[in-house]
Design a protein around this motif. Sequence first.
Motif, PDB file in Angstrom:
ATOM      1  N   LEU A 195       0.833  -1.199   0.000  1.00 28.50           N
ATOM      2  CA  LEU A 195       0.000   0.000   0.000  1.00 28.50           C
ATOM      3  C   LEU A 195       0.872   1.254   0.000  1.00 28.50           C
ATOM      4  CD1 LEU A 195      -2.823   1.215   0.095  1.00 28.50           C
ATOM      5  CD2 LEU A 195      -2.704   1.087   2.587  1.00 28.50           C
ATOM      6  N   ALA A 196       1.928   1.260   0.827  1.00 28.11           N
ATOM      7  CA  ALA A 196       2.842   2.409   0.857  1.00 28.11           C
ATOM      8  C   ALA A 196       3.534   2.589  -0.491  1.00 28.11           C
ATOM      9  CB  ALA A 196       3.876   2.236   1.965  1.00 28.11           C
TER      10      ALA A 196
ATOM     11  N   LEU B  25       6.157   8.769   2.776  1.00 26.52           N
ATOM     12  CA  LEU B  25       5.854   7.343   2.615  1.00 26.52           C
ATOM     13  C   LEU B  25       7.135   6.534   2.407  1.00 26.52           C
ATOM     14  CD1 LEU B  25       2.719   7.605   0.324  1.00 26.52           C
ATOM     15  CD2 LEU B  25       2.770   6.753   2.671  1.00 26.52           C
TER      16      LEU B  25
ATOM     17  N   ALA C  63       1.682   6.659  -6.773  1.00 26.48           N
ATOM     18  CA  ALA C  63       0.626   7.620  -7.108  1.00 26.48           C
ATOM     19  C   ALA C  63       1.106   9.044  -6.842  1.00 26.48           C
ATOM     20  CB  ALA C  63      -0.638   7.322  -6.305  1.00 26.48           C
ATOM     21  N   ALA C  64       1.851   9.239  -5.751  1.00 24.72           N
ATOM     22  CA  ALA C  64       2.397  10.563  -5.449  1.00 24.72           C
ATOM     23  C   ALA C  64       3.392  10.992  -6.532  1.00 24.72           C
ATOM     24  CB  ALA C  64       3.067  10.564  -4.078  1.00 24.72           C
TER      25      ALA C  64
ATOM     26  N   LEU D 102       2.396   1.622  -3.479  1.00 24.40           N
ATOM     27  CA  LEU D 102       1.406   2.107  -4.451  1.00 24.40           C
ATOM     28  C   LEU D 102       1.080   3.580  -4.220  1.00 24.40           C
ATOM     29  CD1 LEU D 102      -1.018  -0.948  -4.655  1.00 24.40           C
ATOM     30  CD2 LEU D 102       0.587  -0.155  -6.410  1.00 24.40           C
ATOM     31  N   ALA D 103       0.958   3.976  -2.960  1.00 22.77           N
ATOM     32  CA  ALA D 103       0.683   5.380  -2.651  1.00 22.77           C
ATOM     33  C   ALA D 103       1.854   6.259  -3.071  1.00 22.77           C
ATOM     34  CB  ALA D 103       0.390   5.546  -1.166  1.00 22.77           C
TER      35      ALA D 103
ATOM     36  N   LEU E   3       4.288  14.011   0.478  1.00 18.83           N
ATOM     37  CA  LEU E   3       3.623  12.732   0.731  1.00 18.83           C
ATOM     38  C   LEU E   3       4.496  11.567   0.273  1.00 18.83           C
ATOM     39  CD1 LEU E   3       1.173  11.021   1.563  1.00 18.83           C
ATOM     40  CD2 LEU E   3       0.275  11.373  -0.755  1.00 18.83           C
ATOM     41  N   GLY E   4       5.010  11.642  -0.951  1.00 16.83           N
ATOM     42  CA  GLY E   4       5.850  10.568  -1.479  1.00 16.83           C
ATOM     43  C   GLY E   4       7.101  10.355  -0.647  1.00 16.83           C
TER      44      GLY E   4
ATOM     45  N   VAL F 238       2.328  16.469  -3.088  1.00 17.60           N
ATOM     46  CA  VAL F 238       2.638  15.097  -3.511  1.00 17.60           C
ATOM     47  C   VAL F 238       4.112  14.766  -3.293  1.00 17.60           C
ATOM     48  CG1 VAL F 238       0.672  14.849  -5.074  1.00 17.60           C
ATOM     49  CG2 VAL F 238       2.832  15.721  -5.970  1.00 17.60           C
TER      50      VAL F 238
END
Length: 192
Positions: free
Chosen positions: A14-15, A86, A21-22, A17-18, A82-83, A79
Amino acid sequence: MAGAFLAGLAATRLAFLAGAAALAGAAFFAGAETAVTSVSQARLFHMIQEGNKRARRINELRKDKEALIGSLLLGNSAVHILGSALAAGLAIKLWGEHGVFYASAVMTIIVVTFGEVLPKTYAILNSEAVTLRVSYVLWATCRLLQPFVKVVQWIDRPFLWMLGVRDGKDRSLVSAFDTIRGTIELHHHEGE
């Protein structure tokens, strides 16, 4: 024991993939900024005259350049942060405290290459096509981020004022005149 391992694996996926996405979001914002600011105003005007709704949306956004750039930078910064957060969290989980260094090094390379240079290069070489492609998403994003951009502008105004930067509303006519004069001088120079 197997349940904890699977939960950890799911969280890692999940991390990842997130983070991906970021990175895609960073690429979008970087490419959109470059395309929208580099597309020819004359070409945009021509497309509007032909009834192109996407060009009309971009022109509407470009009327308030400060809000447009503010939205793009706010989205891009969000983003990026966030990236990186993560990636740091995942790296700490995998390698302990030293993971922060690894995540910083890897994310710098990935973000600069795939979140900045590649999309900006593509956008500058294809500014018209990219501008039209991102028009609806960019318009919606600017509307969504507008309240946050207004807060940032409110915070920035006193600092800009201290630096001698004023509102700029009185500069639009002079700016248009300078643009026309510069274009004529450029064509005259190229014709020599």
